[in-house]
Design a protein around this motif. Structure first.
Motif, PDB file in Angstrom:
ATOM      1  N   ASP A  22      62.642  -1.611 103.456  1.00  0.00           N
ATOM      2  CA  ASP A  22      63.399  -0.702 102.601  1.00  0.00           C
ATOM      3  C   ASP A  22      63.224   0.718 103.148  1.00  0.00           C
ATOM      4  OD1 ASP A  22      64.900   0.305 100.571  1.00  0.00           O
ATOM      5  OD2 ASP A  22      63.386   0.059  99.006  1.00  0.00           O
ATOM      6  N   VAL A  23      64.298   1.279 103.693  1.00  0.00           N
ATOM      7  CA  VAL A  23      64.244   2.617 104.296  1.00  0.00           C
ATOM      8  C   VAL A  23      65.291   3.507 103.628  1.00  0.00           C
ATOM      9  CG1 VAL A  23      63.455   1.704 106.505  1.00  0.00           C
ATOM     10  CG2 VAL A  23      65.899   2.000 106.107  1.00  0.00           C
ATOM     11  N   LYS A  81      61.056   9.792  94.054  1.00  0.00           N
ATOM     12  CA  LYS A  81      61.859   9.283  95.173  1.00  0.00           C
ATOM     13  C   LYS A  81      62.493  10.437  95.939  1.00  0.00           C
ATOM     14  CE  LYS A  81      66.241   8.398  92.726  1.00  0.00           C
ATOM     15  NZ  LYS A  81      67.259   7.355  92.442  1.00  0.00           N
ATOM     16  N   PHE A  82      62.699  11.579  95.258  1.00  0.00           N
ATOM     17  CA  PHE A  82      63.298  12.743  95.917  1.00  0.00           C
ATOM     18  C   PHE A  82      62.350  13.378  96.947  1.00  0.00           C
ATOM     19  CE2 PHE A  82      64.807  12.566  91.448  1.00  0.00           C
ATOM     20  CZ  PHE A  82      66.090  12.117  91.707  1.00  0.00           C
ATOM     21  N   ASP A  83      61.070  12.968  96.927  1.00  0.00           N
ATOM     22  CA  ASP A  83      60.128  13.483  97.923  1.00  0.00           C
ATOM     23  C   ASP A  83      60.335  12.838  99.293  1.00  0.00           C
ATOM     24  OD1 ASP A  83      58.840  15.212  96.155  1.00  0.00           O
ATOM     25  OD2 ASP A  83      57.582  13.603  95.381  1.00  0.00           O
ATOM     26  N   PRO A 115      43.377   2.977  96.783  1.00  0.00           N
ATOM     27  CA  PRO A 115      43.782   1.866  97.647  1.00  0.00           C
ATOM     28  C   PRO A 115      43.871   2.360  99.086  1.00  0.00           C
ATOM     29  CG  PRO A 115      45.263   2.106  95.763  1.00  0.00           C
ATOM     30  CD  PRO A 115      44.432   3.336  95.813  1.00  0.00           C
ATOM     31  N   THR A 116      43.700   1.468 100.034  1.00  0.00           N
ATOM     32  CA  THR A 116      43.911   1.823 101.437  1.00  0.00           C
ATOM     33  C   THR A 116      45.395   1.861 101.756  1.00  0.00           C
ATOM     34  OG1 THR A 116      41.805   0.834 102.064  1.00  0.00           O
ATOM     35  CG2 THR A 116      43.394   1.190 103.829  1.00  0.00           C
ATOM     36  N   TYR A 117      46.174   0.980 101.105  1.00  0.00           N
ATOM     37  CA  TYR A 117      47.613   0.917 101.329  1.00  0.00           C
ATOM     38  C   TYR A 117      48.379   1.086 100.021  1.00  0.00           C
ATOM     39  CZ  TYR A 117      46.043  -1.465 105.584  1.00  0.00           C
ATOM     40  OH  TYR A 117      45.413  -1.789 106.745  1.00  0.00           O
ATOM     41  N   VAL A 118      49.479   1.806 100.073  1.00  0.00           N
ATOM     42  CA  VAL A 118      50.387   1.921  98.929  1.00  0.00           C
ATOM     43  C   VAL A 118      51.813   1.731  99.441  1.00  0.00           C
ATOM     44  CG1 VAL A 118      51.390   3.502  97.235  1.00  0.00           C
ATOM     45  CG2 VAL A 118      48.915   3.414  97.526  1.00  0.00           C
ATOM     46  N   THR A 119      52.576   0.870  98.774  1.00  0.00           N
ATOM     47  CA  THR A 119      53.961   0.622  99.172  1.00  0.00           C
ATOM     48  C   THR A 119      54.878   1.672  98.551  1.00  0.00           C
ATOM     49  OG1 THR A 119      53.569  -1.755  99.348  1.00  0.00           O
ATOM     50  CG2 THR A 119      55.855  -1.037  99.108  1.00  0.00           C
ATOM     51  N   ILE A 120      55.760   2.229  99.361  1.00  0.00           N
ATOM     52  CA  ILE A 120      56.697   3.260  98.898  1.00  0.00           C
ATOM     53  C   ILE A 120      57.736   2.632  97.966  1.00  0.00           C
ATOM     54  CG2 ILE A 120      58.457   4.934  99.623  1.00  0.00           C
ATOM     55  CD1 ILE A 120      56.941   5.109 102.313  1.00  0.00           C
ATOM     56  N   ASN A 121      57.922   3.255  96.815  1.00  0.00           N
ATOM     57  CA  ASN A 121      58.934   2.815  95.850  1.00  0.00           C
ATOM     58  C   ASN A 121      60.124   3.770  95.947  1.00  0.00           C
ATOM     59  OD1 ASN A 121      60.528   2.170  93.675  1.00  0.00           O
ATOM     60  ND2 ASN A 121      58.880   2.154  92.181  1.00  0.00           N
ATOM     61  N   LEU A 146      50.701   4.996 103.505  1.00  0.00           N
ATOM     62  CA  LEU A 146      51.968   4.636 102.866  1.00  0.00           C
ATOM     63  C   LEU A 146      52.752   3.713 103.787  1.00  0.00           C
ATOM     64  CD1 LEU A 146      53.124   8.118 101.475  1.00  0.00           C
ATOM     65  CD2 LEU A 146      51.931   6.291 100.253  1.00  0.00           C
ATOM     66  N   ARG A 147      53.379   2.701 103.222  1.00  0.00           N
ATOM     67  CA  ARG A 147      54.177   1.785 104.041  1.00  0.00           C
ATOM     68  C   ARG A 147      55.450   1.399 103.301  1.00  0.00           C
ATOM     69  NH1 ARG A 147      50.170  -3.492 103.751  1.00  0.00           N
ATOM     70  NH2 ARG A 147      50.284  -3.824 101.512  1.00  0.00           N
ATOM     71  N   ASN A 148      56.460   1.046 104.060  1.00  0.00           N
ATOM     72  CA  ASN A 148      57.724   0.608 103.474  1.00  0.00           C
ATOM     73  C   ASN A 148      57.567  -0.770 102.841  1.00  0.00           C
ATOM     74  OD1 ASN A 148      59.226   2.866 104.288  1.00  0.00           O
ATOM     75  ND2 ASN A 148      59.683   1.963 106.284  1.00  0.00           N
TER      76      ASN A 148
END
Length: 262
Positions: free
Chosen positions: A182-183, A116-118, A47-53, A152-154
């Motif tokens: 989401d930050v 998520k710890f990354d 994918p060009t974009y992936v949303t951060i979980n 990667l995007r929020n």
């Protein structure tokens, strides 16, 4: 009739407030050959974009396809199927990998997982892969660290969405809402928190009742704290929604990064 129009407008906005669909996948290719004319091309797509979980694993799906040319035939894999890797380009350093299966097939898929710890932040990841097919009697090694780029995007959402007719003119529809991202709660926390985001482009869309299609009326940019406040003229009944448009949230790939713009 006026009450019905108002309910339709408000209900649609509260129900939507969504995120735009991901952009089309990116891809890149590399080749390897032997002295007998056997060669293979590996094409990797992501994918060009992936949303951060922030609650679990952020997943980057990777597909690698092989195409062979020259004498001989594809007979399988040496050792295992190979590995896909993802590493940071312009953000806090992160790196992860995943194995492809050793199943005899020219198309392989795997998923690179970041925990998520990354503490992933909006940035670009360079994604590459290595495969080791046995072609005829040759072991070939198509490999490259930087074949495609993932942005990667929020995760984003719109809260408090509302649309209503202005008292001064029933033809004027006023729209309100707040855009949040989401930050990370803090540099040391492993939990996310929703905060208003200023300067994000949002599309205001209108769907006339019964038409079944959305059209963008205008674009607005969120203000301080993610505030959305705008209006437009529409005398007909219909529904309104706010759409957060896709954005890289990072600069394009460049030769300086060792990643071509694909």
């Amino acid at each position: 009739m006026k009450r019905t129009i108002l309910a339709s407008l408000v209900g649609a906005v509260l129900a939507v407030g969504g995120i735009a669909a991901p952009a089309a996948a990116g891809s890149g290719s590399t080749t390897d050959s032997d002295g007998d004319g056997r060669s293979v091309r590996m094409t990797v797509t992501t994918p060009t974009y992936v949303t951060i979980n922030r609650d679990g694993f952020t997943k980057v799906p990777v597909t690698a396809k092989l195409s062979f040319s020259g004498p001989g035939e594809f007979t399988g894999w040496w050792a295992d199927g190979g590995t896909a890797v993802a590493e940071s380009i312009n953000g806090a350093w992160s790196w992860a990998w995943a194995d492809f299966s050793s199943k005899v097939a020219t198309t392989k898929k795997t998923t690179i997982r970041f925990r998520k710890f990354d503490h992933l932040e909006p940035q670009r990841l360079a994604v590459g892969a290595e495969l080791t097919p046995v072609y005829g009697e040759s072991w070939l090694y198509p490999f490259d660290d930087h074949l495609t780029t993932v942005h990667l995007r929020n995760e984003r959402r719109i809260v408090g969405a509302d649309a209503y007719r202005a008292k001064v003119s029933r033809a004027v529809v006023r729209v309100r809402g707040t855009l949040q991202e989401d930050v990370w709660r803090s540099a040391t926390s492993d939990d996310g928190v929703w905060k208003g985001r200023k300067g994000v482009r949002v599309a205001v869309q209108f769907d006339p009742r019964g038409a079944g299609s959305w059209r963008t009326v205008k674009h607005v940019t969120t203000g301080q704290g993610g505030e959305i406040a705008t209006s437009f003229k529409r005398s007909k009944a219909g529904s309104v929604r706010l759409v957060v448009e896709g954005t890289k949230r990072a600069t394009p790939a460049s030769a300086r990064d060792g990643v071509g713009a694909r």
